[in-house]
Write a protein that holds these residues in place. Structure first.
Motif, PDB file in Angstrom:
ATOM      1  N   GLU A 141       0.833  -1.191   0.000  1.00 36.71           N
ATOM      2  CA  GLU A 141       0.000   0.000   0.000  1.00 36.71           C
ATOM      3  C   GLU A 141       0.868   1.241   0.000  1.00 36.71           C
ATOM      4  OE1 GLU A 141      -2.573  -0.091   3.344  1.00 36.71           O
ATOM      5  OE2 GLU A 141      -3.552  -1.953   2.778  1.00 36.71           O
ATOM      6  N   LYS A 142       0.409   2.259  -0.687  1.00 32.18           N
ATOM      7  CA  LYS A 142       1.122   3.531  -0.699  1.00 32.18           C
ATOM      8  C   LYS A 142       0.763   4.380   0.511  1.00 32.18           C
ATOM      9  CE  LYS A 142       3.943   4.279  -4.157  1.00 32.18           C
ATOM     10  NZ  LYS A 142       5.306   4.781  -3.949  1.00 32.18           N
ATOM     11  N   GLN A 143      -0.415   4.146   1.037  1.00 29.13           N
ATOM     12  CA  GLN A 143      -0.870   4.961   2.156  1.00 29.13           C
ATOM     13  C   GLN A 143      -0.081   4.598   3.408  1.00 29.13           C
ATOM     14  OE1 GLN A 143      -3.062   7.095   1.154  1.00 29.13           O
ATOM     15  NE2 GLN A 143      -3.213   8.246   3.050  1.00 29.13           N
ATOM     16  N   LEU A 144       0.459   5.599   4.083  1.00 29.76           N
ATOM     17  CA  LEU A 144       1.234   5.350   5.285  1.00 29.76           C
ATOM     18  C   LEU A 144       0.329   5.277   6.500  1.00 29.76           C
ATOM     19  CD1 LEU A 144       4.201   7.827   4.734  1.00 29.76           C
ATOM     20  CD2 LEU A 144       4.190   5.378   4.299  1.00 29.76           C
ATOM     21  N   SER A 145       0.702   4.418   7.448  1.00 28.31           N
ATOM     22  CA  SER A 145      -0.029   4.361   8.706  1.00 28.31           C
ATOM     23  C   SER A 145       0.318   5.595   9.518  1.00 28.31           C
ATOM     24  CB  SER A 145       0.371   3.101   9.476  1.00 28.31           C
ATOM     25  OG  SER A 145       1.736   3.185   9.863  1.00 28.31           O
ATOM     26  N   ASN A 146      -0.432   5.787  10.611  1.00 24.88           N
ATOM     27  CA  ASN A 146      -0.175   6.949  11.463  1.00 24.88           C
ATOM     28  C   ASN A 146       1.251   6.932  12.012  1.00 24.88           C
ATOM     29  OD1 ASN A 146      -2.743   7.940  11.071  1.00 24.88           O
ATOM     30  ND2 ASN A 146      -3.584   6.939  12.904  1.00 24.88           N
ATOM     31  N   SER A 147       1.706   5.753  12.456  1.00 27.81           N
ATOM     32  CA  SER A 147       3.062   5.663  12.994  1.00 27.81           C
ATOM     33  C   SER A 147       4.093   5.902  11.910  1.00 27.81           C
ATOM     34  CB  SER A 147       3.290   4.292  13.642  1.00 27.81           C
ATOM     35  OG  SER A 147       3.104   3.256  12.689  1.00 27.81           O
ATOM     36  N   SER A 148       3.843   5.383  10.703  1.00 20.18           N
ATOM     37  CA  SER A 148       4.771   5.604   9.587  1.00 20.18           C
ATOM     38  C   SER A 148       4.820   7.077   9.213  1.00 20.18           C
ATOM     39  CB  SER A 148       4.343   4.771   8.382  1.00 20.18           C
ATOM     40  OG  SER A 148       4.363   3.399   8.691  1.00 20.18           O
ATOM     41  N   ALA A 149       3.669   7.719   9.201  1.00 16.69           N
ATOM     42  CA  ALA A 149       3.620   9.155   8.881  1.00 16.69           C
ATOM     43  C   ALA A 149       4.394   9.958   9.914  1.00 16.69           C
ATOM     44  CB  ALA A 149       2.166   9.615   8.819  1.00 16.69           C
ATOM     45  N   ALA A 150       4.309   9.544  11.174  1.00 15.60           N
ATOM     46  CA  ALA A 150       5.045  10.248  12.231  1.00 15.60           C
ATOM     47  C   ALA A 150       6.540  10.117  12.029  1.00 15.60           C
ATOM     48  CB  ALA A 150       4.637   9.702  13.596  1.00 15.60           C
ATOM     49  N   VAL A 151       6.996   8.919  11.636  1.00 14.89           N
ATOM     50  CA  VAL A 151       8.426   8.712  11.378  1.00 14.89           C
ATOM     51  C   VAL A 151       8.868   9.520  10.165  1.00 14.89           C
ATOM     52  CG1 VAL A 151      10.189   7.018  10.794  1.00 14.89           C
ATOM     53  CG2 VAL A 151       8.421   6.441  12.444  1.00 14.89           C
ATOM     54  N   LEU A 152       8.011   9.593   9.149  1.00  9.75           N
ATOM     55  CA  LEU A 152       8.348  10.383   7.969  1.00  9.75           C
ATOM     56  C   LEU A 152       8.511  11.859   8.331  1.00  9.75           C
ATOM     57  CD1 LEU A 152       8.790  10.716   4.955  1.00  9.75           C
ATOM     58  CD2 LEU A 152       6.311  10.830   4.655  1.00  9.75           C
ATOM     59  N   ILE A 153       7.607  12.372   9.151  1.00 11.01           N
ATOM     60  CA  ILE A 153       7.709  13.769   9.594  1.00 11.01           C
ATOM     61  C   ILE A 153       9.016  13.986  10.362  1.00 11.01           C
ATOM     62  CG2 ILE A 153       6.721  15.486  11.168  1.00 11.01           C
ATOM     63  CD1 ILE A 153       3.955  14.421  10.377  1.00 11.01           C
ATOM     64  N   GLU A 154       9.352  13.030  11.213  1.00  6.91           N
ATOM     65  CA  GLU A 154      10.599  13.138  11.971  1.00  6.91           C
ATOM     66  C   GLU A 154      11.806  13.161  11.032  1.00  6.91           C
ATOM     67  OE1 GLU A 154      13.124  10.642  15.366  1.00  6.91           O
ATOM     68  OE2 GLU A 154      11.089  10.030  14.825  1.00  6.91           O
ATOM     69  N   THR A 155      11.740  12.345   9.985  1.00  3.76           N
ATOM     70  CA  THR A 155      12.834  12.322   9.007  1.00  3.76           C
ATOM     71  C   THR A 155      12.920  13.641   8.255  1.00  3.76           C
ATOM     72  OG1 THR A 155      12.453   9.948   8.733  1.00  3.76           O
ATOM     73  CG2 THR A 155      13.802  11.044   7.072  1.00  3.76           C
ATOM     74  N   ILE A 156      11.773  14.186   7.870  1.00  3.16           N
ATOM     75  CA  ILE A 156      11.759  15.485   7.195  1.00  3.16           C
ATOM     76  C   ILE A 156      12.427  16.542   8.065  1.00  3.16           C
ATOM     77  CG2 ILE A 156      10.264  17.360   6.388  1.00  3.16           C
ATOM     78  CD1 ILE A 156       8.241  15.170   5.556  1.00  3.16           C
ATOM     79  N   GLU A 157      12.063  16.566   9.338  1.00  8.22           N
ATOM     80  CA  GLU A 157      12.640  17.561  10.245  1.00  8.22           C
ATOM     81  C   GLU A 157      14.139  17.354  10.415  1.00  8.22           C
ATOM     82  OE1 GLU A 157      11.004  20.174  11.197  1.00  8.22           O
ATOM     83  OE2 GLU A 157       9.235  19.379  10.170  1.00  8.22           O
ATOM     84  N   SER A 158      14.600  16.102  10.417  1.00  6.13           N
ATOM     85  CA  SER A 158      16.030  15.827  10.520  1.00  6.13           C
ATOM     86  C   SER A 158      16.769  16.333   9.283  1.00  6.13           C
ATOM     87  CB  SER A 158      16.270  14.322  10.693  1.00  6.13           C
ATOM     88  OG  SER A 158      15.742  13.857  11.911  1.00  6.13           O
ATOM     89  N   VAL A 159      16.159  16.120   8.113  1.00  6.88           N
ATOM     90  CA  VAL A 159      16.766  16.609   6.870  1.00  6.88           C
ATOM     91  C   VAL A 159      16.869  18.136   6.897  1.00  6.88           C
ATOM     92  CG1 VAL A 159      16.432  16.829   4.379  1.00  6.88           C
ATOM     93  CG2 VAL A 159      16.070  14.612   5.503  1.00  6.88           C
TER      94      VAL A 159
END
Length: 368
Positions: A40-58
């Motif tokens: 699935e392309k849709q991210l779960s809530n936990s996956s979305a949270a990790v993605l946001i954390e990665t964006i902020e790290s970048v």
């Protein structure tokens, strides 16, 4: 130049990128989300949270002012997701680990080609600071570790002997293959952890490349603006001097020539400034998205087949001479020279005596 582990990436003089693997990465856990062939392309809530954390790290690692750009997370989200999938795919293409030890030096053609002798093999691993740090950890696996082994491959034309039927030909031109500059990265207890370290490195390398671009453009813009200010000041000064100089004199002519030369240089600088944008938050965001959206332009992988004899002499495909068939994996990062990469399992028992640490309760025996 390739990474040294366990610290964040840094820029070196001359623009070369030095990346470092690190165990406690801020991007840890990402491969659980960005594995290839996701159902699935849709991210779960936990996956979305990790993605946001990665964006902020970048953003933190490139330019924190990017946060001033409206919708920066949305602009970076899909791009970061794709670049993570790209690096994950590269890591998955690296073959299963080799057993690199004194007992496999003769039997494994890869190990035999990569090292001159058993002592060379043991020395490469024993003197690696990464292996030393890992083995010194009291929680480390007593059996050994799995790590990424990187080497430089070079070829040189030499003269040697060649057997043709019953005849021994001398002074035959041959190509000798040499593996040197061995580096060990991301030692861990398991293959999975070692691959994770490489994933972190490749992704962080993309981020570092974006930072390098930003710094280069920022420096260029600063230098142009500084030079422009100097030229404007010089132009005002010379124009004032021209008003005071007696007309028709040598001094008058010299000042006029200086004004003309300054004006020409000023025009050139201002034209360059048009093509060198100010590094506003929007401009730095564009640099980040440009790099992360095209990861294949920065990190490339290729397979290199070789046929080598026991002396590491290349044997042509049509030659009946005995040879080992190798299929090397080479990685090219940025403009650096390619490096052969492989995962390697190294046993603690093969550590040289001077690399055995007193903190270990049951150190392995010194290798002969």
């Amino acid at each position: 130049v390739w990474p040294h582990l366990r610290t964040t990436s840094r820029l070196q003089p001359g623009g070369a990128i030095h990346m470092k693997f690190f165990q406690g990465s801020r991007f840890s856990g990402l491969t659980d989300i960005f594995l290839p062939h996701r159902p699935e392309k849709q991210l779960s809530n936990s996956s979305a949270a990790v993605l946001i954390e990665t964006i902020e790290s970048v953003v933190d690692d490139t330019d924190s002012k990017i946060r001033l750009v409206r919708g920066y997370r949305k602009k970076l989200g899909d791009i970061i997701q794709s670049s993570l999938e790209f690096t994950d795919d590269l890591v998955n293409r690296i073959p299963q680990p080799l057993e690199v030890s004194s007992s496999t030096f003769v039997s494994d053609p890869y190990v035999n080609a990569f090292f001159t002798n058993v002592t060379d093999l043991q020395s490469v691993f024993s003197h690696s600071s990464e292996i030393q740090d890992y083995m010194a950890d009291p929680h480390a696996d007593d059996a050994g570790c799995c790590a990424l082994l990187c080497m430089r491959r070079t070829e040189k034309t030499v003269t040697g002997m060649e057997l043709s039927g019953d005849r021994l030909n001398r002074d035959v031109l041959q190509v000798a293959v040499n593996f040197s500059d061995h580096r060990i990265y991301s030692p861990a207890a398991s293959e999975t952890e070692a691959r994770e370290g490489l994933r972190h490195c490749l992704f962080q390398g993309l981020v570092t490349n974006a930072l390098e671009r930003i710094m280069t453009l920022r420096l260029a813009s600063h230098q142009l603006q500084s030079r422009r200010r100097i030229l404007h000041a010089r132009l005002r000064h010379n124009r004032q001097k021209l008003k005071e100089a007696p007309p028709g004199t040598d001094l008058d002519n010299k000042i006029a020539q200086a004004i003309e030369a300054t004006g020409l240089e000023l025009g050139m600088i201002e034209r360059q400034m048009i093509n060198t944008p100010l590094m506003t938050p929007q401009a730095t965001l564009e640099q980040v998205t440009d790099v992360l959206s095209k990861p294949g332009e920065f990190v490339r992988m290729r397979n290199t087949p070789l046929r080598l004899d026991k002396m590491c002499i290349k044997i042509s495909d049509d030659s009946p001479a005995p040879a080992n068939k190798l299929n090397l994996t080479e990685v090219i990062i940025g403009n650096e020279l390619p490096r052969v990469v492989t995962l390697a399992r190294f046993p603690r028992k093969d550590l040289l005596a001077k690399a055995v640490f007193p903190t270990l309760q049951q150190p392995g025996p010194a290798a002969s």
